[in-house]
Design a protein around this motif. Sequence first.
Motif, PDB file in Angstrom:
ATOM      1  N   ASP A  87       7.136  -0.229   7.584  1.00  0.00           N
ATOM      2  CA  ASP A  87       6.505   1.038   7.943  1.00  0.00           C
ATOM      3  C   ASP A  87       5.252   1.219   7.089  1.00  0.00           C
ATOM      4  N   CYS A  88       4.178   0.563   7.497  1.00  0.00           N
ATOM      5  CA  CYS A  88       2.929   0.674   6.760  1.00  0.00           C
ATOM      6  C   CYS A  88       1.772   0.361   7.701  1.00  0.00           C
ATOM      7  N   ASP A  89       0.587   0.805   7.316  1.00  0.00           N
ATOM      8  CA  ASP A  89      -0.619   0.565   8.096  1.00  0.00           C
ATOM      9  C   ASP A  89      -1.477  -0.543   7.500  1.00  0.00           C
ATOM     10  N   PHE A  90      -1.297  -0.807   6.209  1.00  0.00           N
ATOM     11  CA  PHE A  90      -1.945  -1.951   5.572  1.00  0.00           C
ATOM     12  C   PHE A  90      -1.098  -2.364   4.374  1.00  0.00           C
ATOM     13  N   PRO A 150      -3.735   0.688  13.207  1.00  0.00           N
ATOM     14  CA  PRO A 150      -4.097   2.073  12.848  1.00  0.00           C
ATOM     15  C   PRO A 150      -5.272   2.157  11.884  1.00  0.00           C
ATOM     16  N   VAL A 151      -5.375   1.201  10.964  1.00  0.00           N
ATOM     17  CA  VAL A 151      -6.514   1.189  10.040  1.00  0.00           C
ATOM     18  C   VAL A 151      -7.760   0.675  10.739  1.00  0.00           C
ATOM     19  N   LEU A 152      -7.615  -0.409  11.503  1.00  0.00           N
ATOM     20  CA  LEU A 152      -8.774  -1.024  12.155  1.00  0.00           C
ATOM     21  C   LEU A 152      -9.417  -0.087  13.174  1.00  0.00           C
ATOM     22  N   GLU A 153      -8.632   0.810  13.750  1.00  0.00           N
ATOM     23  CA  GLU A 153      -9.155   1.751  14.743  1.00  0.00           C
ATOM     24  C   GLU A 153      -9.720   3.015  14.104  1.00  0.00           C
ATOM     25  N   GLN A 208      -5.732   8.388   1.382  1.00  0.00           N
ATOM     26  CA  GLN A 208      -6.212   9.757   1.565  1.00  0.00           C
ATOM     27  C   GLN A 208      -6.520  10.053   3.023  1.00  0.00           C
ATOM     28  N   GLU A 209      -6.818   9.007   3.809  1.00  0.00           N
ATOM     29  CA  GLU A 209      -7.047   9.178   5.240  1.00  0.00           C
ATOM     30  C   GLU A 209      -5.741   9.177   6.033  1.00  0.00           C
ATOM     31  N   GLY A 210      -4.611   9.108   5.326  1.00  0.00           N
ATOM     32  CA  GLY A 210      -3.308   9.218   5.973  1.00  0.00           C
ATOM     33  C   GLY A 210      -2.628   7.911   6.285  1.00  0.00           C
TER      34      GLY A 210
END
Length: 204
Positions: A38-41, A64-67, A101-103
């Motif tokens: 459960d992570c975005d990076f 989610p990060v790349l977008e 910080q961007e979630g």
Amino acid sequence: VIDNLDLHDIDELVLTNSSVFGPMFPLEPMFAKMTAADCDFWGATDNYEHAWHLQSYFLVFKRPVLEDIAFRRFWDSVLPYRDKLQIIRSYEIGMTLHLMQEGHKARAYVPCASLFPPWPLDLAFKNKRRNSTAYHPVRLLRRQMPFVKAELLRDNVVEVPLAPVYRAIEQTGYDTSLIEFDRPPVPHTNVLQRLHNIFAKPTG
């Protein structure tokens, strides 16, 4: 390079560099575990020096990060600093903090905290909240972390015993003849000499 990529066509972006030797273990188990996490990076390891962050020698960014335009804005803000500590503070630590910080959720494949027994037994271990690639390379290899930092084997700034590290590397089957350095080791004094240099008062 990132400016020339269509990030919307990429499932995962891997950023790595030449500061490590390896892989000592196959990468498939690491990617399988972290793809399901459960992570975005994520990164191979984390670091508590200065502030918690993922170490930049191996980073993977999911969709989610790349977008997120914040990812490209971060790279647009990068300046060509020459000072390594400034680079670490602004861009290694800065990237992790900025994306969080961007979630976005960050994870490490082998978190530093996982190398030690849980509270309260971890009080018996020194340097827990430090750079595990420098202080605890054998523990990382036992957890099948695939890389060893070149700086450790070349400069060994924190002066950990290197014989156990090389034995652990050999036990993985890695070809140690591949371990070569781009420059001679940086000379450094022992711990007692460094303390003397710090606290010695000038004469005259």
